[in-house]
Design an enzyme around this catalytic site. Structure first.
Site, PDB file in Angstrom:
ATOM      1  N   GLN A 146       0.834  -1.199   0.000  1.00  0.00           N
ATOM      2  CA  GLN A 146       0.000   0.000   0.000  1.00  0.00           C
ATOM      3  C   GLN A 146       0.872   1.255   0.000  1.00  0.00           C
ATOM      4  OE1 GLN A 146      -3.530  -0.092   2.462  1.00  0.00           O
ATOM      5  NE2 GLN A 146      -3.383  -2.305   2.724  1.00  0.00           N
TER       6      GLN A 146
ATOM      7  N   LYS B  84       2.089   7.556   6.471  1.00  0.00           N
ATOM      8  CA  LYS B  84       0.970   6.713   6.049  1.00  0.00           C
ATOM      9  C   LYS B  84      -0.302   7.547   6.131  1.00  0.00           C
ATOM     10  CE  LYS B  84       2.841   2.140   6.994  1.00  0.00           C
ATOM     11  NZ  LYS B  84       2.585   0.795   7.570  1.00  0.00           N
TER      12      LYS B  84
ATOM     13  N   GLU C 117      -4.716  -0.277   5.299  1.00  0.00           N
ATOM     14  CA  GLU C 117      -3.902   0.158   6.429  1.00  0.00           C
ATOM     15  C   GLU C 117      -4.489   1.438   6.995  1.00  0.00           C
ATOM     16  OE1 GLU C 117       0.177   0.476   5.287  1.00  0.00           O
ATOM     17  OE2 GLU C 117       0.511  -1.674   5.417  1.00  0.00           O
TER      18      GLU C 117
ATOM     19  N   ALA D 264       6.087   8.205  11.325  1.00  0.00           N
ATOM     20  CA  ALA D 264       6.931   7.399  12.208  1.00  0.00           C
ATOM     21  C   ALA D 264       8.388   7.708  11.919  1.00  0.00           C
ATOM     22  CB  ALA D 264       6.666   5.915  12.002  1.00  0.00           C
TER      23      ALA D 264
ATOM     24  N   LEU E  28      14.132   4.368  11.183  1.00  0.00           N
ATOM     25  CA  LEU E  28      15.247   3.708  11.862  1.00  0.00           C
ATOM     26  C   LEU E  28      16.548   4.058  11.137  1.00  0.00           C
ATOM     27  CD1 LEU E  28      13.637   0.217  12.499  1.00  0.00           C
ATOM     28  CD2 LEU E  28      14.166   1.951  14.213  1.00  0.00           C
TER      29      LEU E  28
ATOM     30  N   ASP F 250      -1.643  -9.669  10.441  1.00  0.00           N
ATOM     31  CA  ASP F 250      -0.762  -9.541   9.280  1.00  0.00           C
ATOM     32  C   ASP F 250       0.722  -9.590   9.645  1.00  0.00           C
ATOM     33  OD1 ASP F 250      -0.392  -9.178   6.500  1.00  0.00           O
ATOM     34  OD2 ASP F 250      -0.013  -7.053   6.784  1.00  0.00           O
TER      35      ASP F 250
ATOM     36  N   ASP G  21       5.255  -1.952  11.249  1.00  0.00           N
ATOM     37  CA  ASP G  21       4.168  -2.118  10.285  1.00  0.00           C
ATOM     38  C   ASP G  21       2.894  -2.648  10.953  1.00  0.00           C
ATOM     39  OD1 ASP G  21       2.925  -1.979   7.882  1.00  0.00           O
ATOM     40  OD2 ASP G  21       3.902  -3.720   6.991  1.00  0.00           O
TER      41      ASP G  21
END
Length: 533
Positions: free
Chosen positions: A210, A226, A247, A330, A333, A399, A419
């Site tokens: 997505q 997102k 999502e 988010a 990392l 998921d 995720d």
């Protein structure tokens, strides 16, 4: 005759006066009794995000409360431990009432279970470190200087943490066992950056099923974006399979808050933000494929759909209202060139088939096989996995087909809980199959189990602390991040987890069940910090 009429009138007047006084006294007594009755607060109105967005200024977004001001650490072996929580045969946590003046969230994070002593982090247990200066004359070579790229700040960072931006402090704070410490003062400025800093670049993230974007900030920080796909109170269609679901941006935000409340700290910080689709995406993107997908809808909303495996078409476009778009951001990392991550296939991965079952759904003794297979045959990997399973059950995430760890730490490290966008799809139905690893293996960390028991008590009720924690997110000013039915579902699912552990203990009670079910990580950590003798 006149005297009689006068007397009758006087009698009538006195009677009316008496009745009036009586009625006044009666009404006063009724009003007093009503005022002393407890009044239930009216249920909150169903806030429609479309209307709320129209009334909200997307530029006036603030963040507060992610780094709660808390008292000094309380150690597990201190005298206060008995006053806070009493441990019985199976480590039963019996908490006393919350101290006056503390919110439930503050009281929870002040509890000894969240402030267990730990040894200093060895040098090799830090994921990254700043290269030390070799000579004073080489000071300038140790500075990180921007290449004066357009939109980026001309910043200088040295080995002092005070010179580092929040995202870099976060990266340098990642250790073998957690992404960030319990009382991390960097959380507040990091959340502020995600929610308010100017976005100078937007590009689509490759891979995945997505649409998601990578946003860049002037101080070289980056965040995973997102977008909002549906209303918060809209449940997943019952005819959809788990791998066909949308999502949700609010699921990513709520999962981060829950991960923190559970004491895991394995999800990178996530913040909600209202983004201007034109100014902060369309006008600044250098991604030509993404730029070609923008259009204006028949009602004047600016939309785009990008390119991905699923749901990237005009029928599934992401649209502003007319330009304001809700999203989760988010923090990214560390780059894979600096900190390689290893991807692991979940032993309890679903078949992703409409008819075929997975092995764990058909083999009765499946967990015994897993326990004999590396890396689950030693160390903490199995209980690490069970921690993730409990999180997934609480948020109803089906998921989790893979998970990741940092390559540097080998098998002896925590699992990254990344995720979580397909979580919180249904509040009216629980998915017991997510708990299969706990049900089949009957193994759980003592610290996790005690925290779950703590969160089941009225003083620290999970739904209450989640509601309070989520209220600090910027998007809470638009509408609650989780609806009340979703919060109630958390309490219900928590009770199911505790019941599952109790059944495990009952099944194995004849063979020293507690030692078999409960992995005593608390005794392990106390032994590391308590001198022998």
């Amino acid at each position: 005759m006149r005297w009689r009429m006068h007397r009758r009138s006087r009698t009538i007047c006195l009677s009316l006066a008496f009745v009036t006084v009586f009625l006044h006294l009666f009404l006063a007594l009724v009003s007093l009794s009503i005022s002393q009755q407890p009044c239930d607060a009216p249920p909150p109105p169903r806030t429609h995000t479309l209307r709320a967005l129209a009334r909200t200024n997307h530029t006036a977004v603030g963040v507060s409360g992610l780094a709660e001001p808390l008292p000094d650490d309380t150690h597990m072996d201190s005298p206060n431990m008995d006053a806070k929580a009493k441990v019985g045969r199976y480590g039963d946590s019996v908490a006393e009432p919350v101290e006056s003046g503390l919110s439930k969230l503050e009281a929870l994070f002040s509890h000894p279970l969240y402030n267990m002593p730990s040894p200093p982090v060895p040098e090799e247990d830090w994921l990254l470190k700043v290269k030390p200066k070799l000579k004073a004359s080489e000071k300038s070579s140790q500075m990180w200087v921007s290449a004066s790229r357009e939109g980026y700040e001309d910043v200088r960072w040295n080995s002092s943490s005070e010179s580092h931006p929040p995202w870099l402090r976060f990266h340098l704070g990642v250790s073998r066992w957690q992404l960030y410490p319990h009382r991390d003062p960097n959380m507040e400025p990091l959340a502020q950056q995600l929610a308010t800093h100017r976005i100078i670049s937007a590009a689509q993230k490759s891979g995945g099923t997505q649409l998601k974007l990578v946003m860049s900030f002037p101080n070289y920080g980056q965040a995973m974006f997102k977008p909002m796909k549906q209303e918060r109170d809209e449940e997943t269609n019952y005819n959809l399979y788990y791998f066909s679901d949308f999502e949700r941006h609010n699921a990513e935000i709520a999962a981060f808050h829950l991960d923190r409340i559970l004491g895991y700290r394995r999800i990178p910080p996530v913040v909600g933000r209202l983004v201007d689709v034109v100014k902060e995406i369309k006008d600044i993107t250098t991604d030509r494929k993404l730029a070609r997908t923008f259009f204006t809808s028949p009602v004047g909303n600016v939309c785009f759909y990008g390119q991905c495996s699923y749901y990237c078409s005009t029928e599934h476009a992401v649209c502003g209202r007319p330009r304001a778009l809700e999203a989760s951001l988010a923090v990214m990392l560390p780059d894979l060139s600096l900190a390689t991550r290893r991807t692991w296939r979940s032993p309890w991965r679903r078949s992703y088939s409409r008819s075929k079952l997975a092995k764990w759904e058909t083999e009765k003794d499946y967990c015994s096989t897993v326990k004999k297979t590396a890396p689950y045959d030693k160390g903490t990997r199995l209980v690490d996995f069970i921690d993730m399973v409990i999180l997934d059950f609480l948020i109803s995430n089906m998921d989790r087909h893979h998970y990741e760890t940092f390559e540097k730490f080998g098998n002896n490290t925590f699992l990254l809980h990344l995720d979580n966008g397909r979580a919180f799809g249904r509040h009216s139905k629980d998915e017991p199959s997510i708990l299969a690893p706990l049900e089949q293996c009957c193994r759980i960390r003592r610290s996790t189990w005690l925290r779950l028991r703590l969160l089941s008590l009225p003083q620290y009720r999970l739904s209450d602390v989640m509601r309070q924690s989520l209220s600090h997110d910027p998007l809470a000013s638009v509408a609650p991040l989780l609806s009340e039915p979703h919060l109630a579902a958390l309490d219900r699912r928590l009770a199911t987890v505790l019941q599952t552990v109790s059944r495990c203990q009952e099944r194995q009670s004849g063979d020293g069940g507690d030692d078999e079910v409960i992995y005593d990580d608390i005794a392990y950590f106390k032994g590391m910090v308590t001198p022998a003798g």
